[in-house]
Design a protein around this motif. Structure first.
Motif, mmCIF file in Angstrom:
data_model
loop_
_atom_site.group_PDB
_atom_site.id
_atom_site.type_symbol
_atom_site.label_atom_id
_atom_site.label_comp_id
_atom_site.label_asym_id
_atom_site.label_seq_id
_atom_site.Cartn_x
_atom_site.Cartn_y
_atom_site.Cartn_z
ATOM 1 N N LYS A 101 -6.879 4.666 -2.389
ATOM 2 C CA LYS A 101 -5.944 5.699 -1.938
ATOM 3 C C LYS A 101 -6.113 6.974 -2.774
ATOM 4 C CE LYS A 101 -2.943 4.999 0.574
ATOM 5 N NZ LYS A 101 -1.537 4.683 0.321
ATOM 6 N N THR A 102 -6.314 6.842 -4.078
ATOM 7 C CA THR A 102 -6.487 8.020 -4.933
ATOM 8 C C THR A 102 -7.752 8.789 -4.571
ATOM 9 O OG1 THR A 102 -5.342 6.853 -6.735
ATOM 10 C CG2 THR A 102 -6.624 8.805 -7.324
ATOM 11 N N ARG B 224 -7.231 -1.117 -4.217
ATOM 12 C CA ARG B 224 -6.510 -0.405 -3.159
ATOM 13 C C ARG B 224 -5.879 0.865 -3.711
ATOM 14 N NH1 ARG B 224 -6.045 -4.612 0.860
ATOM 15 N NH2 ARG B 224 -4.665 -3.381 2.182
ATOM 16 N N ASP C 236 0.802 -1.221 0.000
ATOM 17 C CA ASP C 236 0.000 0.000 0.000
ATOM 18 C C ASP C 236 0.833 1.268 0.000
ATOM 19 O OD1 ASP C 236 -2.302 -1.463 0.002
ATOM 20 O OD2 ASP C 236 -2.603 -1.375 2.164
ATOM 21 N N CYS D 260 2.564 4.378 -0.926
ATOM 22 C CA CYS D 260 2.637 5.245 -2.120
ATOM 23 C C CYS D 260 2.016 4.573 -3.345
ATOM 24 C CB CYS D 260 4.081 5.635 -2.416
ATOM 25 S SG CYS D 260 4.789 6.782 -1.215
ATOM 26 N N ASN D 261 1.006 3.713 -3.122
ATOM 27 C CA ASN D 261 0.436 3.003 -4.276
ATOM 28 C C ASN D 261 -0.411 3.902 -5.162
ATOM 29 O OD1 ASN D 261 -1.692 3.369 -2.538
ATOM 30 N ND2 ASN D 261 -2.422 1.254 -2.617
ATOM 31 N N SER D 262 -0.762 5.111 -4.704
ATOM 32 C CA SER D 262 -1.507 6.023 -5.584
ATOM 33 C C SER D 262 -0.670 6.459 -6.788
ATOM 34 C CB SER D 262 -1.967 7.257 -4.801
ATOM 35 O OG SER D 262 -0.868 7.950 -4.244
ATOM 36 N N ARG E 159 -14.135 6.945 4.175
ATOM 37 C CA ARG E 159 -13.298 5.764 3.999
ATOM 38 C C ARG E 159 -14.116 4.479 4.206
ATOM 39 N NH1 ARG E 159 -7.593 6.529 4.687
ATOM 40 N NH2 ARG E 159 -7.511 4.443 5.588
#
Length: 441
Positions: free
Chosen positions: A343-344, A339, A287, A289-291, A424
């Motif tokens: 996050k985005t 995921r 997860d 910095c996965n955006s 969320r």
């Protein structure tokens, strides 16, 4: 507008653009003998459709005024004219994409070129010096392009003879500026009893589309720093193409190593302890910095999905090739792609509510309809166009494009959540139901 009939304003219809009609109205306002306060009323009564609806939103006493024309045209500008920056961008994009197609004569091509050029000049945009650009172009590429455009024979020979024996070069002072900046940093650190570690200093050059890789180097404190294909910053490995393939490979290797070590101690752990350990060490790593991976091809994030499935099998101690959908649903784990979307959209929510950094807030814009509609309270965002100089494949990865697109696809109750925790929770529920639909009975 009929000759001599200056009391009737020019009609506004689909056959002409709004800008052309506005110019006609301004000319009509100079030659008509109507009273100044009656001009706006006459123009408003001549409108139809959407323009009439917009004009009726203005109170009659405001139209029946000496400033009525300005009030009316300002209202219509907000409906029919795009923002100035968008119009400038469209004009430049149209000019930048000009090309002579097959079957188009040179005369028609020049006429179209002048039309597009005059349009960008209207916005006071200046093009670079053509002679300077000619001095830096690759001569072989220039000759090939001219031949591809249909230039041949004596005309092509004339260009070839002029370029024969001439050289070209491109100078870039960016390396000097970067070296000076690093020198200032090194001086400041020395003053504060610190030292710049040049052995770990990396230079990453991001070339533009079609730009050749430049052989750059920076010298600082007698140490030469050369460009690298990848550079690590805040735990993320960046590559010179921003494909994030190197970062995905690095995350995959780290997670595989963690899973290998956890598997060795699994016989001594309970199922609950194994799940907590894997979520803390592996899933959190996926997860991080996965955006940044929003919009990348599905094939690129495939290795991360395989890691997540391997982690689910390890929690339940299942064989290597067992099906994992039921495991992921039981663990309440969203798939990797969901995921990334989660996050985005959380970042988009913070930008909408004004709690995100200012640069993210500037990338999203609430949708405000031109007239009162029920959709005004739905919390939608302005969707950006996917067309642009970067092409669809590049622009579709932009946060300013993907965030509004994904945001507008959410149910209204999710978009209008009162707080971030509620958003969320509702967002995960929505994505979870979308990824794992209930089996039909």
């Amino acid at each position: 507008m009929a000759a001599g009939n200056y009391k009737v304003p020019p009609p506004f219809d689909k056959k002409k653009s709004y800008e052309s009609w506005k110019n006609e109205v301004e000319i009509w306002g100079l030659v008509t003998d109507l009273e100044e306060k009656k001009k706006a009323l006459a123009v408003a009564l001549s409108l139809k459709g959407r323009a009439m609806d917009s004009a009726l939103e203005i109170a009659a006493e405001y139209l029946n005024d000496d400033e009525g024309m300005n009030i009316l045209l300002t209202k219509l500008d907000g409906v029919f004219l795009k923002e100035e920056n968008d119009r400038q961008y469209e004009a430049y994009t149209e000019f930048d994409r000009i090309a002579r197609e097959n079957g188009v004569s040179m005369v028609d091509y020049i006429v179209e070129f002048e039309r597009r050029y005059n349009r960008i000049r209207k916005f006071k945009m200046e093009l670079p010096d053509a002679s300077a650009a000619f001095d830096t172009v690759n001569h072989q590429i220039l000759l090939s392009s001219l031949e591809g455009m249909g230039v041949s024979g004596s005309a092509l020979s004339l260009f070839a003879s002029y370029l024969t024996g001439r050289s070209y070069q491109v100078t870039w002072r960016g390396a000097t500026r970067i070296a000076a900046c690093l020198a200032d940093i090194s001086k400041w650190m020395t003053t504060h009893h610190l030292k710049l570690n040049l052995d770990k200093t990396e230079l990453l050059f991001l070339p533009g589309k079609g730009c050749p890789h430049r052989d750059l180097s920076i010298t600082i404190d007698d140490t030469v720093v050369t460009p690298t294909r990848t550079a690590r910053n805040l735990g993320v490995t960046l590559d010179d193409q921003l494909s994030f393939s190197a970062n995905i490979s690095s995350v995959t290797r780290s997670c595989r190593f963690l899973l290998y070590n956890i598997r060795r101690i699994c016989p001594f752990l309970t199922d609950e302890t194994a799940q907590v350990l894997i979520q803390a060490l592996v899933i959190s790593h996926l997860d991080y910095c996965n955006s940044l991976l929003a919009g990348v091809p599905a094939s690129a994030i495939r290795p991360l999905e395989l890691v997540q499935k391997a982690a689910a099998r390890l929690v339940f101690n299942r064989p290597k090739f067992s099906h994992t959908t039921s495991f992921l649903r039981s663990l309440h784990w969203l798939p990797v792609r969901a995921r990334i979307q989660f996050k985005t959209l959380v970042l988009a929510y913070r930008a909408v509510k004004g709690t995100a950094p200012s640069y993210l807030q500037a990338m999203v814009k609430p949708y405000i309809p031109a007239r009162p509609l029920r959709s005004a309270a739905s919390g939608r965002l302005v969707a950006r166009s996917l067309r642009g100089p970067g092409g669809r494949s590049t622009r579709s990865r932009l946060f300013s494009v993907l965030a509004p697109q994904w945001w507008n696809e959410l149910p209204t109750d999710v978009r209008t959540a009162e707080s971030l925790p509620i958003f969320r929770r509702r967002l995960k529920t929505h994505l979870f139901r979308k990824c794992y639909p209930e089996p039909s009975t």
